[in-house]
Design a protein around this motif. Sequence first.
Motif, PDB file in Angstrom:
ATOM      1  N   UNK A   2       5.261  -7.384  -5.280  1.00 52.15           N
ATOM      2  CA  UNK A   2       4.741  -6.162  -4.671  1.00 52.15           C
ATOM      3  C   UNK A   2       3.826  -6.576  -3.520  1.00 52.15           C
ATOM      4  N   UNK A   3       3.954  -5.905  -2.377  1.00 53.59           N
ATOM      5  CA  UNK A   3       3.027  -6.117  -1.271  1.00 53.59           C
ATOM      6  C   UNK A   3       2.198  -4.858  -1.087  1.00 53.59           C
ATOM      7  N   UNK A   4       0.879  -5.030  -1.053  1.00 54.76           N
ATOM      8  CA  UNK A   4      -0.062  -3.914  -0.958  1.00 54.76           C
ATOM      9  C   UNK A   4      -0.801  -4.007   0.376  1.00 54.76           C
ATOM     10  N   UNK A   5      -0.784  -2.931   1.159  1.00 52.40           N
ATOM     11  CA  UNK A   5      -1.484  -2.980   2.431  1.00 52.40           C
ATOM     12  C   UNK A   5      -1.605  -1.638   3.107  1.00 52.40           C
ATOM     13  N   UNK A   6      -2.423  -1.600   4.141  1.00 50.20           N
ATOM     14  CA  UNK A   6      -2.673  -0.356   4.875  1.00 50.20           C
ATOM     15  C   UNK A   6      -1.724  -0.149   6.041  1.00 50.20           C
ATOM     16  N   UNK A   7      -1.018  -1.194   6.456  1.00 50.87           N
ATOM     17  CA  UNK A   7      -0.147  -1.085   7.630  1.00 50.87           C
ATOM     18  C   UNK A   7       1.299  -0.853   7.217  1.00 50.87           C
ATOM     19  N   UNK A   8       1.838   0.287   7.650  1.00 47.50           N
ATOM     20  CA  UNK A   8       3.236   0.570   7.369  1.00 47.50           C
ATOM     21  C   UNK A   8       4.135  -0.467   8.050  1.00 47.50           C
ATOM     22  N   UNK A   9       3.786  -0.812   9.286  1.00 44.83           N
ATOM     23  CA  UNK A   9       4.630  -1.712  10.077  1.00 44.83           C
ATOM     24  C   UNK A   9       4.591  -3.144   9.574  1.00 44.83           C
ATOM     25  N   UNK A  10       3.420  -3.622   9.176  1.00 49.17           N
ATOM     26  CA  UNK A  10       3.267  -5.035   8.840  1.00 49.17           C
ATOM     27  C   UNK A  10       3.312  -5.327   7.345  1.00 49.17           C
ATOM     28  N   UNK A  21       9.359   2.102  -2.391  1.00 53.25           N
ATOM     29  CA  UNK A  21       8.205   2.524  -1.599  1.00 53.25           C
ATOM     30  C   UNK A  21       7.271   3.380  -2.443  1.00 53.25           C
ATOM     31  N   UNK A  22       5.977   3.061  -2.384  1.00 53.02           N
ATOM     32  CA  UNK A  22       4.961   3.831  -3.092  1.00 53.02           C
ATOM     33  C   UNK A  22       3.747   4.032  -2.172  1.00 53.02           C
ATOM     34  N   UNK A  23       2.966   5.079  -2.462  1.00 54.47           N
ATOM     35  CA  UNK A  23       1.746   5.373  -1.705  1.00 54.47           C
ATOM     36  C   UNK A  23       0.602   5.593  -2.680  1.00 54.47           C
ATOM     37  N   UNK A  24      -0.548   5.024  -2.376  1.00 51.85           N
ATOM     38  CA  UNK A  24      -1.762   5.237  -3.160  1.00 51.85           C
ATOM     39  C   UNK A  24      -2.881   5.715  -2.246  1.00 51.85           C
ATOM     40  N   UNK A  25      -3.721   6.585  -2.760  1.00 50.56           N
ATOM     41  CA  UNK A  25      -4.869   7.053  -1.985  1.00 50.56           C
ATOM     42  C   UNK A  25      -5.872   5.930  -1.762  1.00 50.56           C
ATOM     43  N   UNK A  68       6.924  -1.943   5.360  1.00 53.72           N
ATOM     44  CA  UNK A  68       8.333  -1.961   5.780  1.00 53.72           C
ATOM     45  C   UNK A  68       8.960  -3.349   5.676  1.00 53.72           C
ATOM     46  N   UNK A  69       8.347  -4.409   6.237  1.00 53.87           N
ATOM     47  CA  UNK A  69       8.989  -5.728   6.141  1.00 53.87           C
ATOM     48  C   UNK A  69       9.052  -6.276   4.721  1.00 53.87           C
ATOM     49  N   UNK A  70       8.075  -5.915   3.872  1.00 50.74           N
ATOM     50  CA  UNK A  70       8.116  -6.371   2.477  1.00 50.74           C
ATOM     51  C   UNK A  70       9.298  -5.736   1.753  1.00 50.74           C
ATOM     52  N   UNK A  71       9.535  -4.456   2.008  1.00 47.85           N
ATOM     53  CA  UNK A  71      10.681  -3.779   1.401  1.00 47.85           C
ATOM     54  C   UNK A  71      11.987  -4.353   1.955  1.00 47.85           C
ATOM     55  N   UNK A  72      12.020  -4.602   3.250  1.00 50.15           N
ATOM     56  CA  UNK A  72      13.222  -5.185   3.855  1.00 50.15           C
ATOM     57  C   UNK A  72      13.507  -6.577   3.301  1.00 50.15           C
ATOM     58  N   UNK A 106      -0.943 -15.830   8.578  1.00 53.69           N
ATOM     59  CA  UNK A 106       0.281 -15.947   9.365  1.00 53.69           C
ATOM     60  C   UNK A 106       0.101 -15.346  10.757  1.00 53.69           C
ATOM     61  N   UNK A 107       0.987 -15.732  11.680  1.00 53.69           N
ATOM     62  CA  UNK A 107       0.935 -15.216  13.042  1.00 53.69           C
ATOM     63  C   UNK A 107       1.421 -13.777  13.106  1.00 53.69           C
ATOM     64  N   UNK A 108       2.406 -13.445  12.275  1.00 49.50           N
ATOM     65  CA  UNK A 108       2.954 -12.099  12.238  1.00 49.50           C
ATOM     66  C   UNK A 108       3.575 -11.878  10.868  1.00 49.50           C
ATOM     67  N   UNK A 109       3.893 -10.631  10.572  1.00 48.44           N
ATOM     68  CA  UNK A 109       4.482 -10.305   9.271  1.00 48.44           C
ATOM     69  C   UNK A 109       5.876  -9.731   9.477  1.00 48.44           C
ATOM     70  N   UNK A 110       6.869 -10.471   9.057  1.00 48.05           N
ATOM     71  CA  UNK A 110       8.257 -10.078   9.158  1.00 48.05           C
ATOM     72  C   UNK A 110       8.881 -10.195   7.770  1.00 48.05           C
ATOM     73  N   UNK A 111      10.100  -9.685   7.573  1.00 49.42           N
ATOM     74  CA  UNK A 111      10.748  -9.889   6.277  1.00 49.42           C
ATOM     75  C   UNK A 111      10.813 -11.361   5.884  1.00 49.42           C
ATOM     76  N   UNK A 112      11.062 -12.231   6.865  1.00 40.78           N
ATOM     77  CA  UNK A 112      11.128 -13.666   6.585  1.00 40.78           C
ATOM     78  C   UNK A 112       9.788 -14.209   6.104  1.00 40.78           C
ATOM     79  N   UNK A 113       8.690 -13.650   6.635  1.00 39.45           N
ATOM     80  CA  UNK A 113       7.352 -14.055   6.194  1.00 39.45           C
ATOM     81  C   UNK A 113       7.194 -13.810   4.694  1.00 39.45           C
TER      82      UNK A 113
END
Length: 233
Positions: free
Chosen positions: A173-181, A216-220, A184-188, A150-157
């Motif tokens: 569930x969305x798993x990733x290293x970017x809080x912004x991409x 929201x969850x965090x894994x090492x 946050x948008x997956x939770x929204x 995708x071009x960007x990651x938004x809640x709509x994405x």
Amino acid sequence: MSQKITTIGFDADDTLWQNEQFFRLTQDLFYDLLKDYADTDHLAERLLQSERKNLGQYGFGIKGFMLSMIETAIEVTDRQVPVDVIQQIIEAGQEMLRHPIHLLPHAQDAVEALGRNFRLVLITKGDLLDQERKLAQSGLGEMFDAVEIVADKTPETYIRAFMRHGHGPDRAIMVGNSMKSDVVPAIEAGGWGVHVPSTFEWEVEKADAPVDHPRFRVLEDLGGLQGLVSDLA
């Protein structure tokens, strides 16, 4: 009773394989090439400004990064940048595009294990050809039920992706290293967001963690993902 979680989305760069560290190495080369014109801090600031400005035109990825470096070099040298410096920037970008893929710890095991019981969707942003190349070289491509570049990651994405390839974001569930991409948008969008921090974080991808949100969850690292998903599912 239906399964609570049916679909798992994975980010690619710096979640399944290394990526940002190669950008950092190329940036260091860029700073060295232009050290006679500006100090590192000034170059870093100007490059970041160019990257932010150019995202809307070039999108995310190596090619846009190369163009932003060239633009910055032209600006900080007042259009006097030597041709060989431009050539070295281009060659550095081409080397990034050829760089082999190095999977992050537990990535393959996590994808293989979860793929037995859940629908897996790779959701990544960036240059289409480069992302397809990396996925093919990773050896993980056949393990995903669907791939969304995708071009960007938004809640709509995430709403579109999880409706198209699953049972909607509320069961994903969305798993990733970017809080912004990734988080946050997956939770929204109504899904779960699992943050797996990477060693390096691009300034553009920084965002406040939704620490009080119940989804929201965090894994090492990805080694704990199967257990986390089992608890939520």
